[in-house]
Design a protein around this motif. Structure first.
Motif, PDB file in Angstrom:
ATOM      1  N   LEU A  18       0.835  -1.202   0.000  1.00  0.00           N
ATOM      2  CA  LEU A  18       0.000   0.000   0.000  1.00  0.00           C
ATOM      3  C   LEU A  18       0.873   1.256   0.000  1.00  0.00           C
ATOM      4  O   LEU A  18       0.653   2.180  -0.789  1.00  0.00           O
ATOM      5  CB  LEU A  18      -0.950  -0.008   1.205  1.00  0.00           C
ATOM      6  N   LEU A  19       1.872   1.281   0.866  1.00  0.00           N
ATOM      7  CA  LEU A  19       2.722   2.468   0.933  1.00  0.00           C
ATOM      8  C   LEU A  19       3.542   2.622  -0.349  1.00  0.00           C
ATOM      9  O   LEU A  19       3.666   3.725  -0.890  1.00  0.00           O
ATOM     10  CB  LEU A  19       3.636   2.410   2.165  1.00  0.00           C
ATOM     11  N   ALA A  20       4.112   1.513  -0.830  1.00  0.00           N
ATOM     12  CA  ALA A  20       4.925   1.571  -2.046  1.00  0.00           C
ATOM     13  C   ALA A  20       4.109   2.124  -3.213  1.00  0.00           C
ATOM     14  O   ALA A  20       4.534   3.046  -3.912  1.00  0.00           O
ATOM     15  CB  ALA A  20       5.456   0.180  -2.383  1.00  0.00           C
ATOM     16  N   LYS A  21       2.915   1.564  -3.406  1.00  0.00           N
ATOM     17  CA  LYS A  21       2.103   1.982  -4.549  1.00  0.00           C
ATOM     18  C   LYS A  21       1.518   3.375  -4.365  1.00  0.00           C
ATOM     19  O   LYS A  21       1.312   4.101  -5.342  1.00  0.00           O
ATOM     20  CB  LYS A  21       1.032   0.932  -4.843  1.00  0.00           C
ATOM     21  N   SER A  22       1.250   3.765  -3.119  1.00  0.00           N
ATOM     22  CA  SER A  22       0.765   5.126  -2.890  1.00  0.00           C
ATOM     23  C   SER A  22       1.860   6.142  -3.190  1.00  0.00           C
ATOM     24  O   SER A  22       1.588   7.204  -3.751  1.00  0.00           O
ATOM     25  CB  SER A  22       0.295   5.300  -1.442  1.00  0.00           C
ATOM     26  N   CYS A  23       3.097   5.831  -2.788  1.00  0.00           N
ATOM     27  CA  CYS A  23       4.213   6.731  -3.098  1.00  0.00           C
ATOM     28  C   CYS A  23       4.369   6.864  -4.611  1.00  0.00           C
ATOM     29  O   CYS A  23       4.546   7.956  -5.146  1.00  0.00           O
ATOM     30  CB  CYS A  23       5.515   6.213  -2.486  1.00  0.00           C
ATOM     31  N   GLN A  24       4.278   5.725  -5.297  1.00  0.00           N
ATOM     32  CA  GLN A  24       4.380   5.751  -6.757  1.00  0.00           C
ATOM     33  C   GLN A  24       3.251   6.591  -7.357  1.00  0.00           C
ATOM     34  O   GLN A  24       3.466   7.411  -8.245  1.00  0.00           O
ATOM     35  CB  GLN A  24       4.329   4.322  -7.307  1.00  0.00           C
ATOM     36  N   ALA A  25       2.036   6.377  -6.847  1.00  0.00           N
ATOM     37  CA  ALA A  25       0.873   7.101  -7.372  1.00  0.00           C
ATOM     38  C   ALA A  25       1.011   8.610  -7.144  1.00  0.00           C
ATOM     39  O   ALA A  25       0.595   9.412  -7.986  1.00  0.00           O
ATOM     40  CB  ALA A  25      -0.408   6.575  -6.736  1.00  0.00           C
ATOM     41  N   ALA A  26       1.616   8.987  -6.010  1.00  0.00           N
ATOM     42  CA  ALA A  26       1.813  10.418  -5.731  1.00  0.00           C
ATOM     43  C   ALA A  26       2.693  11.046  -6.809  1.00  0.00           C
ATOM     44  O   ALA A  26       2.477  12.195  -7.218  1.00  0.00           O
ATOM     45  CB  ALA A  26       2.438  10.609  -4.351  1.00  0.00           C
ATOM     46  N   MET A  27       3.690  10.283  -7.305  1.00  0.00           N
ATOM     47  CA  MET A  27       4.554  10.770  -8.379  1.00  0.00           C
ATOM     48  C   MET A  27       3.782  10.874  -9.684  1.00  0.00           C
ATOM     49  O   MET A  27       3.910  11.833 -10.426  1.00  0.00           O
ATOM     50  CB  MET A  27       5.761   9.836  -8.568  1.00  0.00           C
ATOM     51  N   GLU A  28       2.963   9.868  -9.951  1.00  0.00           N
ATOM     52  CA  GLU A  28       2.137   9.863 -11.160  1.00  0.00           C
ATOM     53  C   GLU A  28       1.209  11.097 -11.178  1.00  0.00           C
ATOM     54  O   GLU A  28       1.014  11.724 -12.217  1.00  0.00           O
ATOM     55  CB  GLU A  28       1.336   8.555 -11.234  1.00  0.00           C
TER      56      GLU A  28
END
Lengths: 366, 400
Positions: free
Chosen positions: B259-269
């Motif tokens: 969840l944290l990994a993908k949320s961090c990625q999504a924040a960049m997106e």
């Protein structure tokens, strides 16, 4: 019919609904116990027509459930066994074709529209799995429920997993409008469940509350998935509204008849025990109408049929009253409205199948 | 306003009397310790952690309260707050979760949202996106990134609530009446679903199909992770499933990292950063979460004062590593030796494990993930937000 317009808007006042006189109740008889019936096959069977685009529906849904753990996979696939009616996917693909033909005479269903049919069935199933834990139900569609086989802890996760798979499929359609439309369904399903927790003391509010719950728990999914495929097939907002109104009205009618069948059908027909709603403490349409004839039911409704004998007594009252007929009549009105809406589209076999489908909703006995 | 303040405040604003408010969570004060993974650490280290978090909160503009007011003040949640009180006196896990939401928010609950905000700020606006609306940037963070941080917290909390469903056919008489436990399940499902529906709604409003797909797949990971967690938890005989450290890592990534990994990625997106920056944000989120989890797994084994009888998780990193060094048979033997009349003597087992190599190698593993998190940060330009992210790693990898 002014009273119907009031019913139709979900904030209608109750007395306007129940003052439907007996003479106005049409010749439709409610489906009664173990009745076998034949229907004139004026059109092609809508289910047959819809299934042309749904071949491999359940296989495709199972492909969306990319889960490596065997038990978890088995749980999430449990209801996608091909034995359901696929009522929702059928409506969705028929609506897709009806809108495509209306727009540019295209006879194909787009891949994205077919995805909406899958997603609708997945969201529906995810909510069934959670509802069965909430209601502590032990059987559905003639089989044991997920919670009875695997326990509540795992069942709730299975529901979440199906929902997440549906959300992934939804995102992959790649259309933010469609995402918003179908997200509304998820919110409505939860809010409907919350509405079901509470009961209203005021009789006028009670009926509006019941219709609002019915819209959120059942009709929103059908209305919004119809709208989603119309958005994907046709740019005209007028068509989107027709699709939505058709789905909403058929959806409410569908649930009203479901509530009638809970009183009139045998358990082996529904695949679940009858009087389920009463046992859960829920006062549905037939009860609310019956209460107008037998005010002594008020107390039972307020205590949610919790005293010994309440369920049986309420059932007797309902069967002695015209609650079943009134509810069936109300469902008919919603279906007429659905037909009126869909008839605005250009004629096509699919449009006619949707009209036919609204009739099937009324006359089904299981 | 923090989540805790919100939760403490809202029943009052709805007109509930103070006595009913106390009923909801006051019995928790003596039992909260068992669920708070941070409580046991040395106070020095805890004070250090609190300092790291509060400094990081200043950087992102305002304190990290992610559950939106809209959600907390809704009829649905106030309804739930009333219903939860009925469960007091039973052993339904929903009570524990409710207490955690109130008491534990300082540490675990808001960390995910805070990290999403910090990494958003550390990355800054994308150069590609110079035209984009900088006007909705507050303290260097886009409004959509703040929504994402909130969504991350909503999903995390929803699953915390859904973790606490009980199997009705396994109830003990001490749990409370069946009817109450059924009711607790009902409320737990509904409140979790409500939080999830709010998360979906927030996601849809972001108007970015890639972000919706990423976060939906994070939800799928998380649910699978929770499933494994439930399955591998110790049975009555205290023998856990035989999972090696590599399986442990996979499952822990699902339950604690994805969840944290993908949320961090999504924040960049959301800020239109390219795939490389997105990948680095993912790596930071993943490895920080892993090292955070191992740190909390280590607490029962490294703190100065241990309340002897305190149970610890037999699937925690030090225990799994201990088992791996020892071999399955010897481990089963050790568990047998630490049992007396079917009760596991945790104090004794703890000493046995501390004598082995499990604890030190778990510390190494924690630092290894910490280093990978720091490496990922090197691709971001130096800033106070980046320093705060580094400090979080330093805090979870410090063991003295």
């Amino acid at each position: 019919m002014p009273y119907f317009n009031l019913v139709k808007s979900l904030t209608s006042a109750f007395p306007n609904v129940y003052r439907i006189s007996q003479s106005q109740v049409s010749s439709y008889t409610p489906a009664v116990c173990c009745r076998s019936k034949t229907r004139s096959e004026k059109y092609t069977d809508p289910f047959k027509l819809g299934w042309r685009d749904l071949k491999g529906l359940y296989e495709d849904i199972r492909k969306e459930l990319l889960i490596s753990t065997a038990e978890l996979k088995e749980m999430t696939e449990y209801y996608f066994d091909g034995k359901g009616k696929a009522f929702r996917p059928v409506i969705v693909v028929l609506m897709a074709r009806a809108c495509n033909i209306h727009h540019n005479n295209s006879r194909d269903v787009r891949a994205s529209q077919r995805s909406v049919a899958l997603i609708a069935e997945m969201i529906h199933t995810a909510s069934l799995v959670h509802d069965d834990v909430i209601d502590d139900a032990s059987s559905r569609r003639g089989k044991h429920t997920v919670n009875k086989i695997w326990g509540e802890k795992k069942a709730v996760l299975a529901g979440d997993l199906i929902l997440s798979a549906a959300s992934i499929a939804l995102a992959r359609i790649g259309n933010t409008t469609v995402i918003s439309i179908l997200t509304q369904v998820i919110e409505d399903l939860v809010r409907g469940e919350f509405l079901q927790l509470g009961s209203k003391e005021n009789e006028n509010e009670r009926f509006a509350h019941y219709l609002e719950k019915t819209f959120k728990k059942t009709a929103s999914l059908i209305a919004n998935s119809c709208k989603a495929v119309s958005v994907l097939g046709c740019p005209d907002p007028v068509v989107h509204e027709i699709a939505y109104q058709y789905g909403k009205n058929v959806g409410i009618a569908f649930q009203l008849i479901d509530d009638v069948l809970d009183f009139t059908s045998c358990s082996h027909q529904m695949g679940k025990p009858t009087s389920t709603d009463l046992k859960l403490g829920l006062a549905t349409g037939p009860v609310l109408f019956a209460c107008q004839q037998f005010p002594e039911m008020n107390a039972m409704i307020m205590r949610r049929f919790s005293l010994p004998g309440d369920v049986d007594r309420a059932r007797q009252y309902v069967l002695q009253s015209d609650g079943v007929q009134q509810t069936t009549y109300l469902a008919q009105r919603y279906c007429h409205e659905a037909v009126r809406e869909i008839s605005k589209l250009r004629p096509s076999p699919e449009r006619d199948a949707l009209i036919q489908l609204s009739e099937i909703v009324l006359t089904r006995d299981k | 306003m923090s989540l805790r303040q919100l939760l403490l405040g809202f029943p009052r604003s709805l007109g509930a009397s103070s006595s009913t408010r106390r009923l909801w969570w006051s019995p928790s004060l003596d039992t909260i310790s068992s669920v708070d993974s941070w409580r046991g650490q040395p106070s020095r280290s805890r004070a250090h952690w609190n300092q790291v978090v509060s400094e990081a909160e200043k950087i992102v503009g305002y304190p990290t309260s992610f559950m939106s007011l809209r959600c907390l003040l809704s009829d649905e949640l106030s309804n739930i707050a009333m219903q939860v009180r009925k469960l007091v006196g039973t052993q339904h896990p929903l009570l524990t979760t409710a207490r955690r939401l109130v008491h534990d928010s300082r540490n675990n609950l808001q960390l995910r949202g805070l990290v999403v905000l910090l990494i958003s700020k550390a990355a800054g606006p994308s150069s590609v996106d110079a035209s984009c609306q900088n006007y909705d940037m507050v303290s260097g963070i886009y409004a959509c990134q703040r929504s994402l941080a909130e969504i991350t917290e909503l999903i995390h909390t929803a699953l915390l609530v859904h973790r606490g469903i009980v199997n009705l056919n396994e109830l003990q008489s001490s749990d409370g009446p069946l009817k109450d436990m059924q009711f607790g399940n009902k409320i737990a499902i509904l409140s979790g679903d409500f939080l999830l529906a709010n998360a979906c709604n927030g996601l849809a409003l972001l108007q970015n199909t890639k972000v919706v797909e990423l976060i939906a797949s994070a939800l799928m990971d998380l649910v699978q992770g929770v499933y494994h967690e439930n399955c591998t938890s110790a049975k009555d005989n205290h023998i856990t499933d035989d999972i090696g450290i590599s399986t442990w890592k996979e499952q822990t990534f699902l339950s604690h990292g994805a969840l944290l990994a993908k949320s961090c990625q999504a924040a960049m997106e959301l800020a239109k950063h390219d795939a490389e920056v997105q990948g680095m944000a993912f790596q930071y989120g993943k490895h920080m979460a892993m090292s955070h989890k191992i740190n909390s797994d280590l607490q029962p084994f490294i703190k100065e004062k241990t309340s002897d009888s305190m149970a610890f998780n037999l699937n925690s990193a030090p225990v799994v590593l201990h088992q791996e060094f020892l071999g399955r048979d010897s481990w089963i033997k050790q568990i047998g030796e630490a049992q007396e009349k079917g009760r596991l003597d945790y104090a004794k087992l703890r000493e046995t494990i501390k004598a082995g190599k499990g604890v030190t190698s778990a510390i190494d593993l924690c630092r290894c993930h910490g280093n990978k998190a720091l490496e990922a940060l090197e691709s971001f330009p130096p800033s106070e937000a980046r320093s705060a992210l580094e400090n979080i790693v330093f805090a979870v990898t410090r063991f003295s």
